[in-house]
Design an enzyme around this catalytic site. Structure first.
Site, PDB file in Angstrom:
ATOM      1  CD  GLU A 264      -6.611   0.979  -1.452  1.00 24.47           C
ATOM      2  OE1 GLU A 264      -7.101   0.617  -2.548  1.00 24.47           O
ATOM      3  OE2 GLU A 264      -5.465   0.680  -1.086  1.00 24.47           O
ATOM      4  CG  HIS A 283      -4.193   0.393  -4.736  1.00 20.45           C
ATOM      5  ND1 HIS A 283      -4.943  -0.417  -3.918  1.00 20.45           N
ATOM      6  CD2 HIS A 283      -3.373  -0.442  -5.421  1.00 20.45           C
ATOM      7  CE1 HIS A 283      -4.607  -1.686  -4.112  1.00 20.45           C
ATOM      8  NE2 HIS A 283      -3.655  -1.724  -5.022  1.00 20.45           N
TER       9      HIS A 283
END
Length: 322
Positions: A264, A283
């Site tokens: 990420e 997220h």
């Protein structure tokens, strides 16, 4: 433990959190830190005993060593529910708590919204709208469908309550199975493969641990129905992304909604971006207005317990991750 510990608020938005702490614990020395790089020096300079910490800039750069190996820090209060970014800590020397439940309802709504999005084919309708195409649509109910919830902490139970209210059959997996009012069936992890084969929707909300890394891999995808939808609100690494890509390419599942990834931010060249039947969110399924203040207020309540020498709530085991 001391009645007047030195406290650090480690968050990218310390202003509002600091106001809550000053309101509830006005006699304490509270220090704000809004970067990863500055935390180690601040811990040493103020001899911090308590640190409230939010993972706000990803996991790879997180200053875990400064927290788990500090000679002064006795308690780390994690602002969210996941603690995998801390790695392992010695529970005899350091207490770690989390804010489990602070976003359980929001995560459950995300899961419910994802199920409805696929059952109503909202992505397909959006594509037809862009093409100004009339017709060819089809919807189906989620009532009567079976949902498998992997991980029955506060988030998993919140998902089950909403799914049950929608008339779905609810199956659950947890490390220590026990009867749960919102679940029709609760099983241990050894029942994973048979259960994924029964599910129309599979919702993953377990912590990332050595025992859960790659939990949904090739064998699990091979056991799923071609009509199954995966919804991942756990942590990147629980779902084997290579196995997921193979399942999508081979049309072994209907699609997926993914909020967490092994890397990420998700790299722009990652193949998952290219699938019409995959919904990607960055997220953010637990991010809603006010979550941060709710988390800080949970911390201040626990801080009052800490100062009185009482047991803390939401203490996390490094082995279990919750």
């Amino acid at each position: 433990m001391s009645a007047e510990p030195s406290v650090i608020l480690h968050t990218d938005r310390p202003g509002a959190a600091l106001a809550v702490l000053m309101e509830t614990h006005p006699d304490l020395a509270i220090h704000a830190c809004d970067s990863y790089a500055a935390l180690p020096e601040l811990i040493g300079r103020v001899a911090a005993e308590v640190v409230y910490s939010v993972r706000f800039d990803g996991t790879p750069r997180f200053p875990r060593q400064a927290l788990v190996e500090s000679p002064t820090v006795q308690w780390v209060s994690v602002g969210g529910s996941g603690t995998d970014h801390l790695g392992y800590w010695d529970p005899e020397r350091l207490t770690v708590t989390n804010a489990a439940g602070v976003a359980a309802g929001m995560l459950a709504e995300y899961a419910l919204g994802a199920m409805l999005s696929f059952s109503l084919d909202l992505r397909g309708f959006a594509g037809r709208q862009q093409a100004r195409q009339w017709g060819g649509g089809r919807v189906e109910p989620i009532e009567g469908k079976t949902v498998l919830i992997i991980g029955l902490g506060k988030t998993g139970e919140a998902v089950a309550i909403r799914a049950q209210a929608m008339g779905m059959r609810t199956l659950g997996i947890r490390a220590r199975p026990k009867p749960t009012p919102s679940l029709d069936e609760v099983h241990g992890v050894d029942a994973l493969l048979p259960l994924v084969g029964r599910a129309d929707f599979i919702i993953c909300c377990v912590p990332l641990l050595p025992t859960t890394r790659g939990l949904l891999g090739k064998a699990a995808f091979a056991a799923m129905k071609p009509s199954a939808v995966l919804i991942d609100i756990s942590r990147g690494g629980v779902v084997d992304e290579t196995a997921l890509l193979e399942a999508l390419d081979d049309k072994r599942i209907k699609g997926a909604a993914i909020d967490v990834f092994a890397t990420e931010p998700l790299p722009a060249e990652h193949p998952l971006w290219g699938y019409d039947n995959v919904a990607i969110t960055p997220h953010c399924a637990a991010v809603y207005d006010g979550w941060d203040i709710k988390s800080v207020r949970m911390f201040t309540d626990n801080l009052a317990r800490y100062r009185r020498g009482e047991p803390l709530e939401n203490v996390v085991s490094p082995e279990r991750g919750y």
